[in-house]
Design a protein around this motif. Structure first.
Motif, PDB file in Angstrom:
ATOM      1  N   ILE A 315       0.850  -1.204   0.000  1.00 34.44           N
ATOM      2  CA  ILE A 315       0.000   0.000   0.000  1.00 34.44           C
ATOM      3  C   ILE A 315       0.881   1.248   0.000  1.00 34.44           C
ATOM      4  O   ILE A 315       0.663   2.193  -0.765  1.00 34.44           O
ATOM      5  N   ARG A 316       1.907   1.220   0.854  1.00 38.28           N
ATOM      6  CA  ARG A 316       2.798   2.379   0.962  1.00 38.28           C
ATOM      7  C   ARG A 316       3.463   2.674  -0.388  1.00 38.28           C
ATOM      8  O   ARG A 316       3.479   3.812  -0.861  1.00 38.28           O
ATOM      9  N   ARG A 317       3.969   1.619  -1.026  1.00 36.42           N
ATOM     10  CA  ARG A 317       4.670   1.833  -2.303  1.00 36.42           C
ATOM     11  C   ARG A 317       3.706   2.246  -3.410  1.00 36.42           C
ATOM     12  O   ARG A 317       4.059   3.025  -4.290  1.00 36.42           O
ATOM     13  N   GLU A 318       2.485   1.697  -3.358  1.00 40.42           N
ATOM     14  CA  GLU A 318       1.477   2.078  -4.362  1.00 40.42           C
ATOM     15  C   GLU A 318       1.194   3.573  -4.266  1.00 40.42           C
ATOM     16  O   GLU A 318       1.119   4.278  -5.279  1.00 40.42           O
ATOM     17  N   LYS A 319       1.058   4.064  -3.039  1.00 38.95           N
ATOM     18  CA  LYS A 319       0.775   5.493  -2.844  1.00 38.95           C
ATOM     19  C   LYS A 319       1.949   6.360  -3.286  1.00 38.95           C
ATOM     20  O   LYS A 319       1.771   7.510  -3.669  1.00 38.95           O
ATOM     21  N   GLU A 320       3.151   5.788  -3.207  1.00 45.27           N
ATOM     22  CA  GLU A 320       4.344   6.545  -3.613  1.00 45.27           C
ATOM     23  C   GLU A 320       4.591   6.455  -5.116  1.00 45.27           C
ATOM     24  O   GLU A 320       5.584   6.985  -5.619  1.00 45.27           O
ATOM     25  N   GLY A 321       3.713   5.708  -5.814  1.00 44.07           N
ATOM     26  CA  GLY A 321       3.876   5.606  -7.265  1.00 44.07           C
ATOM     27  C   GLY A 321       4.891   4.572  -7.694  1.00 44.07           C
ATOM     28  O   GLY A 321       5.381   4.589  -8.822  1.00 44.07           O
ATOM     29  N   ARG A 322       5.255   3.652  -6.796  1.00 42.04           N
ATOM     30  CA  ARG A 322       6.182   2.583  -7.194  1.00 42.04           C
ATOM     31  C   ARG A 322       5.613   1.231  -6.754  1.00 42.04           C
ATOM     32  O   ARG A 322       6.285   0.412  -6.147  1.00 42.04           O
ATOM     33  N   GLY A 323       4.344   1.043  -7.103  1.00 45.06           N
ATOM     34  CA  GLY A 323       3.648  -0.180  -6.708  1.00 45.06           C
ATOM     35  C   GLY A 323       4.101  -1.390  -7.501  1.00 45.06           C
ATOM     36  O   GLY A 323       4.816  -1.274  -8.496  1.00 45.06           O
ATOM     37  N   PHE A 324       3.693  -2.556  -7.033  1.00 46.49           N
ATOM     38  CA  PHE A 324       3.980  -3.795  -7.758  1.00 46.49           C
ATOM     39  C   PHE A 324       2.820  -4.764  -7.568  1.00 46.49           C
ATOM     40  O   PHE A 324       1.979  -4.575  -6.685  1.00 46.49           O
TER      41      PHE A 324
END
Lengths: 466, 26
Positions: A315-324
């Motif tokens: 979730i954190r990375r998705e919000k930062e624009g580097r999701g997987f």
């Protein structure tokens, strides 16, 4: 049937039979639990009015009643008869797993194939056998147009010329029979080169790249065969990075197996992401209980906590624009599979078959070598319709453990091979696998809730700015 | 609704079952 759980600050109510997912406040969370115990609205109102304002309780109950009326809460299971009718239909074969090479240059500790040794029977599939397998698939696929063929092993790249020849043959047959092949390849990466990447990027709809995460984790479980235990990490990582880069928007997965040795496997998944991969899978080893690397019942709480950690980081990375993407957290709430698909399982033994290098047919890649499940061969076709019949009846209503499980519409009854290996029958379920699947589904739903809340927050913010 | 947010809006019974989906392991 209702399943309620709290995760990462969200109260979630899953209406199992409709698949509806509701994110609710504390009041509704408590009210639904009481209604699920069979209490009527008056009793619930009395019970909760000590904690909440009576007007609020009535308002919450009215919302629950509205959802119940719409078939989205406390909905009935109306599928049982339909699914048995569906499974009784004549099935067609739509997918083959071609064991193109029963040989491998790695000696992975947990390999189905006895660390690549194949009980002494190493073999490569000939073009002739592969051609007969594709002919068998076309002839037994009925009116279905889209057919799937996975090149599997062992290591398929040890028989690369035959892979290419079979793809070429398949493409020729497509035009003659109005079929469309979806070819996929699973590889350990050691033999990947420019020519292989270019061919795969033209012809393979998906490439599964096998590695286990961090160097020390990967090299402990995936050493070269006969190479004094030398690990494969340094050879495969640059090749996979280049392969993934060249695939661009095409499907691929970097796929690993976690074991008792790396119960902190979220670190391995994040290691993939830090290496630049975006389509990831990390799956629990299924091994005999006596294997030192096997997942044990006492490992389950730690694994569940690890899934929570992974979900929060995603979730954190998705919000930062580097999701997987993580295979086991993939969930489509708006356009997912129909109920027939969800309840009838993976299709092993009926729609999906595995083919050995010498042309024998088995229910799936995990049954290969178990003579009890030998179904026939590419020359004569299926000769054990009785076994196919058993697999045909394999659906969630045929499995006592699945009938009352909230996850049944998501997991489709689990893996027949695991059930066989742990319980000696295909209509049971591998218990540790069930516990982990339930946890993964809860995490996947929570991720949806968190991202929906985040989007809502952004909308409110943008409206306020206007 | 004030208390409930529904994320999706199975009773696919009529139109489903075509069998053209991928195997798994609109």
């Amino acid at each position: 049937m209702i399943h309620q759980f709290k995760n990462n600050g969200f109260n979630i109510v899953l209406d199992v039979n409709s698949g509806s997912v509701h994110v609710v406040d504390d009041l509704v969370y408590e009210a639904v639990a009481l209604l699920d115990q069979g209490k009527d609205e008056e009793s619930v109102c009395r019970e909760l009015s000590g904690t909440y304002a009576p007007d609020l309780v009535r308002e919450a109950l009215a919302e629950c009643a509205e959802l119940r009326e719409a078939g989205l809460l406390f909905s009935e299971d109306i599928y049982r008869d339909a699914v048995f009718d569906f499974k009784a239909r004549k099935t067609v074969v739509k997918a083959l797993c071609l064991h193109i090479a029963h040989d491998c240059n790695l000696a992975c500790r947990y390999c189905f194939a006895e660390e690549g040794e194949y009980h002494g029977r190493r073999a490569l599939m000939s073009f002739e056998v592969g051609k007969k397998a594709l002919d068998f698939l076309i002839a037994n696929s009925g009116s279905r147009r889209n057919l799937e063929v996975d090149f599997f092993g062992g290591e398929p790249l040890m028989n690369w010329q035959v892979v290419k020849d079979l793809v070429r043959y398949g493409r020729e047959q497509e035009k003659l029979h109005d079929k469309r092949f979806r070819f996929t390849l699973t590889t350990n990466g050691t033999l990947v080169n420019d020519e292989i990447m270019d061919f795969c990027n033209r012809e393979m709809a998906n490439v599964v790249m096998s590695m286990d995460g961090r160097r020390e984790v990967n090299d402990r479980m995936r050493p070269f065969r006969g190479g004094k235990g030398v690990g494969s990490y340094d050879v495969i990582v640059p090749k996979f990075q280049e392969f993934a880069r060249r695939r661009g928007e095409l499907d691929y997965y970097v796929r690993g197996t976690f074991t008792h040795y790396n119960l902190d496997f979220s670190q391995d998944v994040l290691h993939y992401a830090d290496l630049g991969f975006t389509k990831l899978s990390m799956e629990p080893v299924v091994a005999p209980p006596e294997a030192p690397y096997a997942i044990r019942e006492e490992d389950v709480p730690q694994i569940c906590a690890e899934y929570d950690r992974l979900a929060q980081e995603m979730i954190r990375r998705e919000k930062e624009g580097r999701g997987f993407t993580f295979f086991h957290f993939m969930l489509d709430l708006s356009g997912g599979p129909c109920v027939y698909k969800r309840l009838s399982g993976c299709g092993s033994g009926t729609e999906y078959l595995a083919v050995t290098p010498w042309g024998d047919l088995y229910p799936c890649h995990q049954f290969v070598g178990n003579e009890q499940f030998l179904l026939g061969n590419v020359d004569e076709g299926i000769v054990r319709e009785d076994i196919v019949g058993e697999f045909k009846q394999c659906n969630v209503y045929a499995k006592p453990k699945c009938r009352d499980c909230f996850a049944r519409f998501y997991c489709s009854g689990g893996c027949a091979a695991n059930s066989w290996n742990f319980h000696g029958k295909i209509t049971d379920a591998y218990d540790i696998g069930c516990e982990l699947e339930r946890k993964r589904i809860e995490c996947a739903i929570m991720i949806k809730a968190a991202l929906a809340a985040d989007n809502e927050g952004k909308e409110v913010e943008s409206n306020e700015q206007e | 609704m004030k208390h409930i947010k529904t994320l999706n809006t199975l009773q696919t019974l009529k139109k489903g079952g075509c069998g053209e989906c991928q195997t798994s392991c609109s």
